[in-house]
Design an enzyme around this catalytic site. Structure first.
Site, mmCIF file in Angstrom:
data_model
loop_
_atom_site.group_PDB
_atom_site.id
_atom_site.type_symbol
_atom_site.label_atom_id
_atom_site.label_comp_id
_atom_site.label_asym_id
_atom_site.label_seq_id
_atom_site.Cartn_x
_atom_site.Cartn_y
_atom_site.Cartn_z
ATOM 1 N N GLU A 1 -6.982 7.493 -1.274
ATOM 2 C CA GLU A 1 -5.586 7.051 -1.136
ATOM 3 C C GLU A 1 -4.763 8.048 -0.329
ATOM 4 O OE1 GLU A 1 -4.829 3.815 -1.424
ATOM 5 O OE2 GLU A 1 -5.475 3.915 -3.514
ATOM 6 N N SER B 1 7.491 -20.650 5.034
ATOM 7 C CA SER B 1 6.895 -19.777 4.025
ATOM 8 C C SER B 1 7.170 -20.300 2.629
ATOM 9 C CB SER B 1 7.456 -18.356 4.150
ATOM 10 O OG SER B 1 7.114 -17.621 3.000
ATOM 11 N N GLY C 1 0.939 -3.292 -3.835
ATOM 12 C CA GLY C 1 -0.155 -2.393 -3.488
ATOM 13 C C GLY C 1 -1.457 -3.114 -3.211
ATOM 14 N N LEU C 2 -1.417 -4.458 -3.036
ATOM 15 C CA LEU C 2 -2.647 -5.196 -2.727
ATOM 16 C C LEU C 2 -2.613 -5.729 -1.293
ATOM 17 C CD1 LEU C 2 -3.107 -7.127 -6.120
ATOM 18 C CD2 LEU C 2 -4.163 -4.976 -5.414
ATOM 19 N N SER D 1 -0.174 -7.270 0.751
ATOM 20 C CA SER D 1 0.303 -8.606 1.125
ATOM 21 C C SER D 1 0.732 -8.645 2.591
ATOM 22 C CB SER D 1 1.444 -9.048 0.206
ATOM 23 O OG SER D 1 2.448 -8.066 0.149
ATOM 24 N N SER D 2 1.283 -7.559 3.112
ATOM 25 C CA SER D 2 1.745 -7.629 4.506
ATOM 26 C C SER D 2 0.570 -7.593 5.490
ATOM 27 C CB SER D 2 2.780 -6.542 4.815
ATOM 28 O OG SER D 2 2.231 -5.276 4.668
ATOM 29 N N GLU E 1 3.054 -3.090 12.136
ATOM 30 C CA GLU E 1 3.659 -2.368 10.999
ATOM 31 C C GLU E 1 4.335 -1.081 11.486
ATOM 32 O OE1 GLU E 1 3.841 -2.848 7.657
ATOM 33 O OE2 GLU E 1 2.193 -4.169 7.077
ATOM 34 N N ASP F 1 -5.673 -1.014 5.425
ATOM 35 C CA ASP F 1 -5.437 -2.352 4.878
ATOM 36 C C ASP F 1 -5.837 -3.437 5.873
ATOM 37 O OD1 ASP F 1 -4.327 -0.780 2.968
ATOM 38 O OD2 ASP F 1 -2.252 -1.371 3.354
ATOM 39 N N TYR G 1 7.066 6.300 1.614
ATOM 40 C CA TYR G 1 5.773 6.343 2.309
ATOM 41 C C TYR G 1 5.907 7.151 3.600
ATOM 42 C CZ TYR G 1 1.402 4.725 4.342
ATOM 43 O OH TYR G 1 0.152 4.684 4.898
HETATM 44 C C1 GLA Z 1 -0.592 1.577 2.142
HETATM 45 C C2 GLA Z 1 -0.840 1.742 3.631
HETATM 46 C C3 GLA Z 1 -2.262 2.237 3.918
HETATM 47 C C4 GLA Z 1 -2.599 3.466 3.085
HETATM 48 C C5 GLA Z 1 -2.221 3.251 1.621
HETATM 49 C C6 GLA Z 1 -2.368 4.491 0.794
HETATM 50 O O1 GLA Z 1 -1.388 0.552 1.630
HETATM 51 O O2 GLA Z 1 -0.641 0.511 4.297
HETATM 52 O O3 GLA Z 1 -2.409 2.496 5.285
HETATM 53 O O4 GLA Z 1 -2.005 4.616 3.606
HETATM 54 O O5 GLA Z 1 -0.885 2.793 1.465
HETATM 55 O O6 GLA Z 1 -3.698 4.868 0.742
#
Ligand code: GLA
Length: 386
Positions: free
Chosen positions: A33, A67, A124-125, A127-128, A160, A172, A222
């Site tokens: 992570e 949407s 955190g899954l 979606s974008s 992004e 992601d 972030y």
């Molecule tokens: C988000 C970001 C990824 C990564 C994670 C953390 O999901 O989109 O690029 O940095 O956080 O591991």
């Protein structure tokens, strides 16, 4: 997701059936992570929850997108795409992707899109990434554009970074584009070399617990973490000839005297290099079927994200601490960017119902929130489903 219902919704919105339906998964990151943007290796898997796109060509020079998630319809003229800028709206992802994929395409045919998702947003899954990669894939396939899956992942990441303004890495988008059923991906985020590891979990399952805490202020937090890593790297470069934090061992980070003056930056760098080590150890553990060892690495990853990288939150910590106290659990950690969102745990299959009940009850009593808890299996990357 019921595809018949999706077709009916498309018909209700656009007056005809879609030409095709595409699906882009979300992803769960098993370990690794906040190191994709530091040149590290990560271990995500695509999951069966994701975003569905019904698409039909129309006779116009417009993209019309409806949407279901946001309950809103938007229309864009192709001629406006070139000058389009971020509007701080969900449709930014559509605009950014279309702008990049259609640049140089003369007179593209217009199309209508209906988007529906069974992936929780901002949890955190991914979606974008699921939205961007799925929308891009549908466009590429329908308009016969010359992008392969890895190029698509790169475009989605660029959107992004440069259009939406989140300085994320490529994990992601890569997982959504390249996932494979029953496998996780080991991706070197610097070289983009990757391999698939068969998920032979021998009686164990990957279980997600959604804290239902949305990643508030996540984008700015972030980006802050990202810039802290950059600052740490600049200081470490005084001692070591490196380009990325992940090239350094924990010992090297700790031995850097200039970094000692910056406690926060030292902790960020220590997380990055220790997490990168944990990924290497996890690869060996998973290949050898050493699940207890992998579980211990998950626990250590969470501790490092909580204490050194400081991207957890009390709700995630509670879910992880409670999870590891339940019989049959080998490991648990937050997954994704953090500041809310989900945890991922490795749970003995026969114990999953008891685990879900125990964790749910404890979390409701503690936080007065009902968590969503469910097992996931690694799924294929983006594809056409109808
Ligand atoms: C988000 C970001 C990824 C990564 C994670 C953390 O999901 O989109 O690029 O940095 O956080 O591991």
């Amino acid at each position: 997701m019921n595809l018949t219902a999706l077709k009916q919704d498309f018909e209700a919105s656009f007056g005809r059936l879609p030409d095709a339906i595409y699906f882009a998964p979300g992803r769960v990151n098993l370990i690794g992570e906040h190191i994709d943007y530091n040149g590290g290796r990560v271990m995500p898997a695509a999951i069966h929850q994701g975003t569905y796109f019904g698409i039909g060509k129309n006779e116009s020079s417009r993209i019309c997108i409806d949407s279901m998630t946001f309950g809103e319809k938007r229309t864009f003229e192709f001629e406006d795409l070139v000058s389009a800028r971020r509007q701080g709206h969900w449709s930014d992802y559509t605009l950014g992707m279309a702008q990049r994929l259609l640049a140089g395409v003369r007179n593209p045919v217009g199309f209508d899109l209906l988007v529906a998702s069974d992936l929780p947003q901002n949890s955190g899954l991914s979606s974008s990434a699921s939205f961007c990669v799925g929308f891009g894939f549908a466009l590429i396939d329908q308009l016969d554009l010359a992008f392969d899956r890895i190029q698509l992942a790169r475009v989605a990441r660029a959107v992004e970074n440069d259009f939406v303004g989140v300085s994320c890495g490529i994990m992601d988008q890569f997982a959504v584009a390249m996932g494979k059923a029953d496998h996780c991906i080991v991706l070197d985020c610097e070289s983009l070399e990757w391999e698939l590891i068969q998920m032979n979990l021998a009686g164990y399952e990957i279980v997600i617990a959604n804290s239902m805490v949305e990643r508030k202020l996540s984008d700015s937090n972030y980006n802050l973490r990202r810039s802290e890593c950059k600052q740490a790297l600049e200081i470490l470069k005084m001692d070591y000839p490196v380009e990325q934090l992940c090239e350094l061992s924990v010992g090297q980070v700790e031995a850097s005297l200039p970094l000692h003056r910056f406690d926060v930056l030292r902790k960020r760098a220590r997380h990055v290099s220790s997490e990168n080590n944990r990924v290497s150890e996890s690869v060996s553990a998973l290949k050898a079927g050493a699940l207890e060892e992998f579980g211990a690495l998950m626990n250590a990853s969470h501790a490092s994200l909580r204490d050194d990288f400081e991207v957890s939150c009390p709700e995630l910590d509670f879910l992880v601490e409670t999870a590891v106290s339940i019989p049959g659990v080998l490991g648990s950690r937050m997954t994704g960017a953090g500041f809310g969102g989900c945890t991922v745990s490795l749970v003995k299959s026969s114990e999953v119902p008891r685990f879900a009940e125990h964790l749910s009850r404890a979390y409701t009593a503690h936080a007065a929130i009902k968590a969503e808890i469910y097992a996931v299996t690694p799924a294929d990357g983006v594809k056409r489903v109808a």
